[in-house]
Structure formats: structure tokens, C-alpha cells
Design an enzyme around this catalytic site. Structure first.
Site, mmCIF file in Angstrom:
data_model
loop_
_atom_site.group_PDB
_atom_site.id
_atom_site.type_symbol
_atom_site.label_atom_id
_atom_site.label_comp_id
_atom_site.label_asym_id
_atom_site.label_seq_id
_atom_site.Cartn_x
_atom_site.Cartn_y
_atom_site.Cartn_z
ATOM 1 N N ILE A 34 0.828 -1.212 0.000
ATOM 2 C CA ILE A 34 0.000 0.000 0.000
ATOM 3 C C ILE A 34 0.869 1.272 0.000
ATOM 4 C CG2 ILE A 34 -0.245 0.360 2.515
ATOM 5 C CD1 ILE A 34 -3.307 0.620 1.977
ATOM 6 N N ASN A 94 11.299 -8.984 7.116
ATOM 7 C CA ASN A 94 11.604 -8.429 8.431
ATOM 8 C C ASN A 94 11.087 -9.400 9.474
ATOM 9 O OD1 ASN A 94 12.710 -5.990 7.443
ATOM 10 N ND2 ASN A 94 10.656 -5.192 7.076
ATOM 11 N N VAL A 103 3.757 -5.941 10.603
ATOM 12 C CA VAL A 103 2.559 -6.781 10.487
ATOM 13 C C VAL A 103 2.925 -8.222 10.885
ATOM 14 C CG1 VAL A 103 0.767 -7.647 8.937
ATOM 15 C CG2 VAL A 103 1.657 -5.329 8.622
ATOM 16 N N HIS A 107 5.672 -12.221 5.810
ATOM 17 C CA HIS A 107 5.580 -11.703 4.444
ATOM 18 C C HIS A 107 6.967 -11.430 3.905
ATOM 19 C CE1 HIS A 107 5.203 -8.423 7.374
ATOM 20 N NE2 HIS A 107 5.891 -7.662 6.530
ATOM 21 N N HIS A 109 8.886 -9.017 1.199
ATOM 22 C CA HIS A 109 8.792 -7.845 0.338
ATOM 23 C C HIS A 109 9.597 -8.164 -0.919
ATOM 24 C CE1 HIS A 109 7.613 -4.907 3.598
ATOM 25 N NE2 HIS A 109 8.160 -5.843 4.344
HETATM 26 P P1 5GP Z 1 6.816 -4.951 7.710
HETATM 27 O O1 5GP Z 1 7.325 -3.672 8.292
HETATM 28 O O2 5GP Z 1 5.910 -5.675 8.656
HETATM 29 O O3 5GP Z 1 7.905 -5.823 7.154
HETATM 30 O O4 5GP Z 1 5.974 -4.552 6.435
HETATM 31 C C1 5GP Z 1 4.606 -4.351 6.429
HETATM 32 C C2 5GP Z 1 4.233 -3.783 5.075
HETATM 33 O O5 5GP Z 1 2.840 -3.898 4.923
HETATM 34 C C3 5GP Z 1 4.591 -2.317 4.901
HETATM 35 O O6 5GP Z 1 5.446 -2.158 3.780
HETATM 36 C C4 5GP Z 1 3.230 -1.633 4.706
HETATM 37 O O7 5GP Z 1 3.270 -0.566 3.774
HETATM 38 C C5 5GP Z 1 2.364 -2.775 4.217
HETATM 39 N N1 5GP Z 1 0.950 -2.646 4.558
HETATM 40 C C6 5GP Z 1 0.429 -2.299 5.782
HETATM 41 N N2 5GP Z 1 -0.911 -2.298 5.727
HETATM 42 C C7 5GP Z 1 -1.247 -2.644 4.457
HETATM 43 C C8 5GP Z 1 -2.500 -2.818 3.789
HETATM 44 O O8 5GP Z 1 -3.576 -2.658 4.346
HETATM 45 N N3 5GP Z 1 -2.456 -3.195 2.479
HETATM 46 C C9 5GP Z 1 -1.271 -3.402 1.816
HETATM 47 N N4 5GP Z 1 -1.349 -3.765 0.541
HETATM 48 N N5 5GP Z 1 -0.072 -3.252 2.420
HETATM 49 C C10 5GP Z 1 -0.063 -2.879 3.720
#
Ligand code: 5GP
Length: 121
Positions: A34, A94, A103, A107, A109
Site C-alpha cells: 500500500i 523483516n 505486520v 511476508h 517484500h
Molecule cells: P513490515 O514492516 O511488517 O515488514 O511490512 C509491512 C508492510 O505492509 C509495509 O510495507 C506496509 O506498507 C504494508 N501494509 C500495511 N498495511 C497494508 C495494507 O492494508 N495493504 C497493503 N497492501 N499493504 C499494507
């Protein structure tokens, strides 16, 4: 720590929140981030309830593990950033607090479409 069913990616998997889907099969779902950090910024998540990579490594079945790895590669191909279809990309997960995970659903990236740059700031 137990898996939080209310995390944002769990909601996306249940179809409660929309996403810009790139790919889906029995094991993975992929969609655009997003808040993209590079020209192409995709996320690939397993469908199973795994908090992070360590949780996944300990509990996922061999089929789920292969499914996730193949899913990453398939998505890269589909996006035109794989070695076959483009110029390469960075896959990054991460993990927990020091890894900067926000989150709590595993996941990866995928960053690409341009030079991704320095690995760690
Ligand atoms: P983290 O920091 O956990 O590795 O990455 C979480 C990622 O999830 C971030 O890059 C953030 O922009 C993405 N993200 C958070 N909420 C949403 C959402 O509702 N939809 C999408 N498509 N991505 C999200």
C-alpha cells in the site's frame, strides 16, 4: 506470542480488506504494498497462520515451504523483475522487533523495477 487473527494481512486473506492482487494459489497470496518504497514493491504471504519466518520454519509443512519459495519466484517473473524477465530484485523478510516487522503475519517484500540500493541503512 500467538498468531493474531486480526492482523491486517489475516483480514486481506479473509477478503475483509481489499488488496491489489498480483497472484494467488493454494499456498500464497501476493499483492502490491500500500506504501511502495520502490517502483515495484510487492508482498508475498503464505496462506497459513505464521507470525514470522522463524515460526514458519518451525511449523510449516514441506509443501507450504516449497509453495512460498516458488510463489516468490513466480511473482517476480509475473512482475517482470526476475532474472528471466527483468533485471533482478530484492526479496526481504523483516523478523520481529529488531527486524522492524510491523505486520505479524510472515511476508516477503519484493523490491524492483529500479536499483534497490543499499541493503541496510
Ligand atoms: P513490515 O514492516 O511488517 O515488514 O511490512 C509491512 C508492510 O505492509 C509495509 O510495507 C506496509 O506498507 C504494508 N501494509 C500495511 N498495511 C497494508 C495494507 O492494508 N495493504 C497493503 N497492501 N499493504 C499494507
Amino acid at each position: 506470542m500467538s498468531y493474531d487473527d486480526n492482523n491486517i494481512f489475516a483480514k486481506i486473506l479473509r477478503g475483509e480488506i481489499p488488496c491489489k492482487k498480483i497472484y494467488e494459489d493454494d499456498h500464497v497470496l501476493s499483492f502490491h504494498d500500500i506504501n511502495p518504497q520502490k517502483k515495484i514493491h510487492a508482498l508475498v504471504i503464505p496462506k497459513g497462520k505464521y507470525i514470522d519466518f522463524d515460526d514458519f520454519s518451525q511449523k510449516a509443512s514441506p509443501e507450504e515451504m516449497v509453495g512460498l519459495l516458488k510463489g516468490i519466484s513466480l511473482v517476480a517473473k509475473k512482475l517482470g523483475i526476475s532474472v528471466d524477465t527483468g533485471k533482478g530484485y530484492r526479496a526481504l523478510a523483516n523478523i520481529s522487533e529488531h527486524g522492524g516487522q510491523e505486520v505479524p503475519h510472515l511476508h516477503f517484500h519484493l523490491f524492483g523495477g529500479e536499483k534497490v540500493g543499499k541493503m541496510v541503512e
